[in-house]
Design an enzyme around this catalytic site. Structure first.
Site, short mmCIF file in Angstrom:
data_model
loop_
_atom_site.label_atom_id
_atom_site.label_comp_id
_atom_site.label_asym_id
_atom_site.label_seq_id
_atom_site.Cartn_x
_atom_site.Cartn_y
_atom_site.Cartn_z
N ASP A 206 0.71 -1.19 0.07
CA ASP A 206 0.01 -0.09 -0.07
C ASP A 206 0.68 1.19 -0.10
O ASP A 206 2.05 1.42 0.61
CB ASP A 206 -0.91 0.31 1.24
CG ASP A 206 -1.91 0.98 1.26
OD1 ASP A 206 -2.30 1.44 0.03
OD2 ASP A 206 -2.61 1.40 2.29
N ASN B 20 -10.84 -2.94 -6.21
CA ASN B 20 -10.09 -2.05 -6.86
C ASN B 20 -10.45 -1.79 -8.32
O ASN B 20 -10.18 -0.72 -8.68
CB ASN B 20 -8.48 -2.53 -7.16
CG ASN B 20 -7.89 -2.46 -5.67
OD1 ASN B 20 -6.70 -3.28 -5.59
ND2 ASN B 20 -7.97 -1.42 -4.94
C1 FPP Z 1 -2.15 0.09 -3.09
O1 FPP Z 1 -1.78 1.30 -3.27
C2 FPP Z 1 -1.63 -0.65 -4.28
C3 FPP Z 1 -2.25 -1.10 -5.36
C4 FPP Z 1 -3.76 -1.18 -5.46
C5 FPP Z 1 -1.62 -1.75 -6.60
C6 FPP Z 1 -0.55 -2.73 -6.03
C7 FPP Z 1 0.19 -3.16 -7.14
C8 FPP Z 1 1.52 -3.19 -7.39
C9 FPP Z 1 2.56 -2.73 -6.54
C10 FPP Z 1 2.08 -3.84 -8.71
C11 FPP Z 1 2.48 -5.26 -8.63
C12 FPP Z 1 2.67 -6.13 -9.69
C13 FPP Z 1 2.65 -7.18 -9.97
C14 FPP Z 1 2.92 -7.97 -11.19
C15 FPP Z 1 2.21 -8.12 -8.82
P1 FPP Z 1 -2.51 2.76 -3.27
O2 FPP Z 1 -2.91 3.00 -4.90
O3 FPP Z 1 -3.95 2.38 -2.50
O4 FPP Z 1 -2.01 3.85 -2.74
P2 FPP Z 1 -2.48 4.93 -1.80
O5 FPP Z 1 -3.38 4.48 -0.71
O6 FPP Z 1 -1.30 5.69 -1.34
O7 FPP Z 1 -3.21 5.55 -2.55
#
Ligand code: FPP
Length: 248
Positions: free
Chosen positions: A28, A76
């Site tokens: 996250d 998501n």
């Molecule tokens: C949450 O951070 C993250 C995600 C919804 C996406 C996670 C995906 C990756 C790290 C890519 C991984 C790739 C593979 C191939 C497994 P957020 O966007 O909710 O962050 P925020 O809370 O700061 O908005």
């Protein structure tokens, strides 16, 4: 072999720590990481994906047996279309890289979640990644994509109910083991440790059943900044916990 890592001014000696067998990571903070730099959220996901690769290989190198990363939840899809498309592109490019990268580390790649919701190209890549890595003997890496812990339990319940309806399962045979055996993680140990970077104090529908006795370590570091040293610190915190599993 002792693996020493710099931890602020001290050192974490991993050889003195009882390593968790199974670690879960809620990756996250990508969006906030990008926002802090005036970048689009997709830039944060891109850095997060690079870090996923680094941390997965590190876990394999230090002897973690199972790693589960939360890459995309059943919720998501509610994000803006551009963000979802950027994530799909990232999954594709990182899976292509993972096919070769993780091969060097003998990592077995599995996907947990309803992958039938992805586009055919991504589904094909997912199947290929699983197929080509199935006979390796290293760490098992579960990538949770279109995964939700509640959704997983609904699926397990339907599956079990169908077996009862078909007369092949006696209702008295339903126990905790049977439920575990109907989850995506069938045959795997439950996570000992779940790490959530970015400082949020919740588990967000991650491994709802399996996390019943997991130790939770929340760290105030955004996922793209989360380093191998931070991982070691989480291991050290975990090793100091007194796990009682409901006993005394
Ligand atoms: C949450 O951070 C993250 C995600 C919804 C996406 C996670 C995906 C990756 C790290 C890519 C991984 C790739 C593979 C191939 C497994 P957020 O966007 O909710 O962050 P925020 O809370 O700061 O908005």
């Amino acid at each position: 072999m002792a693996i020493f890592k710099q931890k602020n001014n001290s050192v974490v000696d991993l050889s003195k720590i009882e390593l968790p067998k199974h670690v879960g990571i809620i990756m996250d903070g990508n969006g906030r990481w990008a926002k802090k730099r005036g970048l689009p959220r997709s830039a944060g996901h891109s850095m997060g994906a690079q870090n996923f690769r680094t941390i997965a290989r590190y876990c394999s190198n230090i002897g973690i047996k199972y790693l589960t990363v939360y890459a995309f939840s059943t919720e998501n899809w509610k994000r803006p279309m551009e963000e979802v498309s950027a994530l799909m592109k990232l999954f594709k490019s990182y899976l292509i890289e993972a096919l070769t990268d993780f091969k060097d580390d003998s990592i077995v790649v599995k996907f947990i979640g309803d992958t039938t919701a992805f586009n055919p190209e991504l589904q094909e890549l997912i199947e290929r990644t699983e197929r080509e890595s199935a006979n390796r003997d290293g760490m098992v890496l579960n990538i949770a994509m279109n995964y939700g812990g509640r959704d997983e339990l609904v699926r397990a319940t339907k599956n079990i109910a169908q077996q009862v309806k078909d007369g092949v399962l006696d209702i008295d045979k339903i126990d905790e083991q049977l439920i575990s055996d109907n989850l995506y993680t069938k045959g795997q140990p439950d996570p000992d440790l779940i790490i959530r970077p970015s400082g949020e104090y919740r588990t967000s529908n991650f491994m709802v059943w399996q996390a019943a006795y997991s130790e939770l370590v929340i760290m105030d570091i955004l996922w793209p900044d989360f380093s191998t040293n931070d991982f070691d610190n989480a291991l050290e915190i975990y090793s100091q916990r007194n796990r009682r599993f409901g006993g005394i």
